[in-house]
Write a protein that holds these residues in place. Structure first.
Motif, PDB file in Angstrom:
ATOM      1  N   PRO A  85       0.134   2.235  11.959  1.00  0.00           N
ATOM      2  CA  PRO A  85       0.316   1.022  11.142  1.00  0.00           C
ATOM      3  C   PRO A  85       0.327   1.304   9.639  1.00  0.00           C
ATOM      4  CG  PRO A  85      -1.814   0.973  12.253  1.00  0.00           C
ATOM      5  CD  PRO A  85      -1.068   2.136  12.800  1.00  0.00           C
ATOM      6  N   ALA A  86      -0.428   2.292   9.199  1.00  0.00           N
ATOM      7  CA  ALA A  86      -0.403   2.657   7.771  1.00  0.00           C
ATOM      8  C   ALA A  86       0.977   3.173   7.385  1.00  0.00           C
ATOM      9  CB  ALA A  86      -1.473   3.709   7.471  1.00  0.00           C
ATOM     10  N   GLY A  87       1.598   3.945   8.274  1.00  0.00           N
ATOM     11  CA  GLY A  87       2.942   4.458   8.023  1.00  0.00           C
ATOM     12  C   GLY A  87       3.966   3.351   7.947  1.00  0.00           C
ATOM     13  N   ILE A  88       3.865   2.386   8.864  1.00  0.00           N
ATOM     14  CA  ILE A  88       4.805   1.255   8.858  1.00  0.00           C
ATOM     15  C   ILE A  88       4.611   0.427   7.588  1.00  0.00           C
ATOM     16  CG2 ILE A  88       5.401  -0.918  10.009  1.00  0.00           C
ATOM     17  CD1 ILE A  88       4.771   0.572  12.675  1.00  0.00           C
ATOM     18  N   LEU A  89       3.359   0.203   7.202  1.00  0.00           N
ATOM     19  CA  LEU A  89       3.073  -0.547   5.980  1.00  0.00           C
ATOM     20  C   LEU A  89       3.672   0.163   4.762  1.00  0.00           C
ATOM     21  CD1 LEU A  89       1.591  -2.799   4.405  1.00  0.00           C
ATOM     22  CD2 LEU A  89      -0.418  -1.348   4.440  1.00  0.00           C
ATOM     23  N   SER A  90       3.459   1.464   4.659  1.00  0.00           N
ATOM     24  CA  SER A  90       3.977   2.226   3.520  1.00  0.00           C
ATOM     25  C   SER A  90       5.509   2.253   3.503  1.00  0.00           C
ATOM     26  CB  SER A  90       3.431   3.651   3.547  1.00  0.00           C
ATOM     27  OG  SER A  90       2.038   3.635   3.361  1.00  0.00           O
ATOM     28  N   GLN A  91       6.123   2.448   4.669  1.00  0.00           N
ATOM     29  CA  GLN A  91       7.589   2.457   4.747  1.00  0.00           C
ATOM     30  C   GLN A  91       8.164   1.111   4.335  1.00  0.00           C
ATOM     31  OE1 GLN A  91       8.426   3.654   8.770  1.00  0.00           O
ATOM     32  NE2 GLN A  91       8.400   5.834   8.265  1.00  0.00           N
ATOM     33  N   THR A  92       7.507   0.035   4.746  1.00  0.00           N
ATOM     34  CA  THR A  92       7.970  -1.307   4.377  1.00  0.00           C
ATOM     35  C   THR A  92       7.853  -1.502   2.865  1.00  0.00           C
ATOM     36  OG1 THR A  92       7.244  -2.136   6.530  1.00  0.00           O
ATOM     37  CG2 THR A  92       7.681  -3.778   4.832  1.00  0.00           C
ATOM     38  N   ALA A  93       6.743  -1.075   2.288  1.00  0.00           N
ATOM     39  CA  ALA A  93       6.525  -1.227   0.842  1.00  0.00           C
ATOM     40  C   ALA A  93       7.531  -0.404   0.042  1.00  0.00           C
ATOM     41  CB  ALA A  93       5.098  -0.823   0.483  1.00  0.00           C
ATOM     42  N   MET A  94       7.916   0.776   0.560  1.00  0.00           N
ATOM     43  CA  MET A  94       8.840   1.650  -0.161  1.00  0.00           C
ATOM     44  C   MET A  94      10.257   1.093  -0.240  1.00  0.00           C
ATOM     45  SD  MET A  94       7.881   5.569   0.683  1.00  0.00           S
ATOM     46  CE  MET A  94       6.795   5.579   2.077  1.00  0.00           C
ATOM     47  N   LYS A  95      10.585   0.092   0.554  1.00  0.00           N
ATOM     48  CA  LYS A  95      11.915  -0.514   0.523  1.00  0.00           C
ATOM     49  C   LYS A  95      12.141  -1.348  -0.737  1.00  0.00           C
ATOM     50  CE  LYS A  95      12.242  -0.841   5.542  1.00  0.00           C
ATOM     51  NZ  LYS A  95      12.266  -1.755   6.685  1.00  0.00           N
ATOM     52  N   PHE A  96      11.058  -1.620  -1.464  1.00  0.00           N
ATOM     53  CA  PHE A  96      11.136  -2.510  -2.619  1.00  0.00           C
ATOM     54  C   PHE A  96      10.855  -1.761  -3.914  1.00  0.00           C
ATOM     55  CE2 PHE A  96       9.999  -5.023   1.086  1.00  0.00           C
ATOM     56  CZ  PHE A  96      10.992  -5.985   1.056  1.00  0.00           C
ATOM     57  N   LYS A  97      11.444  -2.258  -4.997  1.00  0.00           N
ATOM     58  CA  LYS A  97      11.214  -1.667  -6.315  1.00  0.00           C
ATOM     59  C   LYS A  97       9.848  -2.058  -6.869  1.00  0.00           C
ATOM     60  CE  LYS A  97      16.099  -1.532  -7.476  1.00  0.00           C
ATOM     61  NZ  LYS A  97      17.178  -2.122  -8.252  1.00  0.00           N
ATOM     62  N   SER A  98       9.337  -3.197  -6.437  1.00  0.00           N
ATOM     63  CA  SER A  98       8.057  -3.701  -6.941  1.00  0.00           C
ATOM     64  C   SER A  98       6.906  -2.764  -6.589  1.00  0.00           C
ATOM     65  CB  SER A  98       7.758  -5.075  -6.337  1.00  0.00           C
ATOM     66  OG  SER A  98       8.710  -6.015  -6.744  1.00  0.00           O
ATOM     67  N   ASP A  99       5.900  -2.732  -7.470  1.00  0.00           N
ATOM     68  CA  ASP A  99       4.665  -2.016  -7.177  1.00  0.00           C
ATOM     69  C   ASP A  99       3.862  -2.868  -6.204  1.00  0.00           C
ATOM     70  OD1 ASP A  99       5.195   0.117  -8.915  1.00  0.00           O
ATOM     71  OD2 ASP A  99       4.369  -0.983 -10.624  1.00  0.00           O
ATOM     72  N   THR A 100       3.331  -2.249  -5.183  1.00  0.00           N
ATOM     73  CA  THR A 100       2.564  -2.963  -4.174  1.00  0.00           C
ATOM     74  C   THR A 100       1.175  -2.347  -4.083  1.00  0.00           C
ATOM     75  OG1 THR A 100       4.603  -3.338  -2.936  1.00  0.00           O
ATOM     76  CG2 THR A 100       2.549  -3.756  -1.785  1.00  0.00           C
ATOM     77  N   THR A 101       0.169  -3.193  -4.271  1.00  0.00           N
ATOM     78  CA  THR A 101      -1.222  -2.746  -4.263  1.00  0.00           C
ATOM     79  C   THR A 101      -1.999  -3.546  -3.228  1.00  0.00           C
ATOM     80  OG1 THR A 101      -1.046  -2.318  -6.635  1.00  0.00           O
ATOM     81  CG2 THR A 101      -3.269  -2.400  -5.727  1.00  0.00           C
ATOM     82  N   ILE A 102      -2.914  -2.863  -2.561  1.00  0.00           N
ATOM     83  CA  ILE A 102      -3.822  -3.525  -1.626  1.00  0.00           C
ATOM     84  C   ILE A 102      -5.204  -3.461  -2.247  1.00  0.00           C
ATOM     85  CG2 ILE A 102      -4.896  -3.435   0.649  1.00  0.00           C
ATOM     86  CD1 ILE A 102      -2.305  -2.006   1.617  1.00  0.00           C
ATOM     87  N   GLU A 103      -5.844  -4.620  -2.389  1.00  0.00           N
ATOM     88  CA  GLU A 103      -7.228  -4.661  -2.843  1.00  0.00           C
ATOM     89  C   GLU A 103      -8.102  -4.930  -1.635  1.00  0.00           C
ATOM     90  OE1 GLU A 103      -7.874  -7.461  -5.968  1.00  0.00           O
ATOM     91  OE2 GLU A 103      -6.890  -6.212  -7.459  1.00  0.00           O
ATOM     92  N   CYS A 104      -9.078  -4.053  -1.434  1.00  0.00           N
ATOM     93  CA  CYS A 104     -10.007  -4.177  -0.323  1.00  0.00           C
ATOM     94  C   CYS A 104     -11.399  -3.945  -0.888  1.00  0.00           C
ATOM     95  CB  CYS A 104      -9.659  -3.150   0.763  1.00  0.00           C
ATOM     96  SG  CYS A 104     -10.746  -3.214   2.187  1.00  0.00           S
ATOM     97  N   GLY A 105     -12.122  -5.025  -1.142  1.00  0.00           N
ATOM     98  CA  GLY A 105     -13.402  -4.896  -1.822  1.00  0.00           C
ATOM     99  C   GLY A 105     -13.169  -4.391  -3.228  1.00  0.00           C
ATOM    100  N   GLU A 106     -13.809  -3.287  -3.580  1.00  0.00           N
ATOM    101  CA  GLU A 106     -13.656  -2.690  -4.913  1.00  0.00           C
ATOM    102  C   GLU A 106     -12.480  -1.718  -4.979  1.00  0.00           C
ATOM    103  OE1 GLU A 106     -15.600  -3.499  -7.649  1.00  0.00           O
ATOM    104  OE2 GLU A 106     -16.298  -5.059  -6.288  1.00  0.00           O
ATOM    105  N   LYS A 107     -11.908  -1.372  -3.818  1.00  0.00           N
ATOM    106  CA  LYS A 107     -10.830  -0.385  -3.767  1.00  0.00           C
ATOM    107  C   LYS A 107      -9.492  -1.012  -4.120  1.00  0.00           C
ATOM    108  CE  LYS A 107     -13.006   1.946   0.137  1.00  0.00           C
ATOM    109  NZ  LYS A 107     -12.870   2.186   1.571  1.00  0.00           N
ATOM    110  N   LYS A 108      -8.679  -0.262  -4.869  1.00  0.00           N
ATOM    111  CA  LYS A 108      -7.290  -0.640  -5.145  1.00  0.00           C
ATOM    112  C   LYS A 108      -6.431   0.491  -4.615  1.00  0.00           C
ATOM    113  CE  LYS A 108      -8.133  -3.585  -9.051  1.00  0.00           C
ATOM    114  NZ  LYS A 108      -7.424  -4.374  -9.988  1.00  0.00           N
ATOM    115  N   ILE A 109      -5.584   0.176  -3.645  1.00  0.00           N
ATOM    116  CA  ILE A 109      -4.810   1.189  -2.940  1.00  0.00           C
ATOM    117  C   ILE A 109      -3.332   0.957  -3.170  1.00  0.00           C
ATOM    118  CG2 ILE A 109      -4.339   2.149  -0.648  1.00  0.00           C
ATOM    119  CD1 ILE A 109      -7.151   0.162  -0.289  1.00  0.00           C
ATOM    120  N   THR A 110      -2.606   2.027  -3.470  1.00  0.00           N
ATOM    121  CA  THR A 110      -1.152   1.964  -3.590  1.00  0.00           C
ATOM    122  C   THR A 110      -0.578   1.913  -2.185  1.00  0.00           C
ATOM    123  OG1 THR A 110      -1.216   3.239  -5.626  1.00  0.00           O
ATOM    124  CG2 THR A 110       0.896   3.124  -4.484  1.00  0.00           C
TER     125      THR A 110
END
Length: 87
Positions: free
Chosen positions: A18-43
């Motif tokens: 699922p992490a791979g599918i999420l990353s592949q989906t995000a890479m289709k777009f020019k926009s920066d995509t960040t996931i915030e989970c608690g204090e973590k900010k993940i590209t």
């Protein structure tokens, strides 16, 4: 910048597939995509960063998209997460 709160529903959390599918989906777009989970900010475009975050089932995250195609990116990535990222 657009954001949306989502809950991870994958029984095993965001492991490799699922992490791979999420990353592949995000890479289709020019926009920066960040996931915030608690204090973590993940590209979201980095499968290693998504996996390393250790996001478990039932965890609430905030998906943030910023860029020229942010609306489409937020909609598409949110739907992928809500549909279980292929699981």
């Amino acid at each position: 910048m657009l954001s949306k709160k989502l809950t991870i529903m994958n029984p095993s959390g965001l492991h490799l597939r699922p992490a791979g599918i999420l990353s592949q989906t995000a890479m289709k777009f020019k926009s920066d995509t960040t996931i915030e989970c608690g204090e973590k900010k993940i590209t979201a475009k980095s499968v290693l960063n998504v996996m390393a975050a250790g996001i478990k089932c039932g965890t609430e995250i905030t998906l943030i998209c910023e860029g020229p195609d942010e609306e489409e990116a937020l909609k598409t990535i949110s739907e992928a997460i809500e549909n279980g990222l292929g699981e």
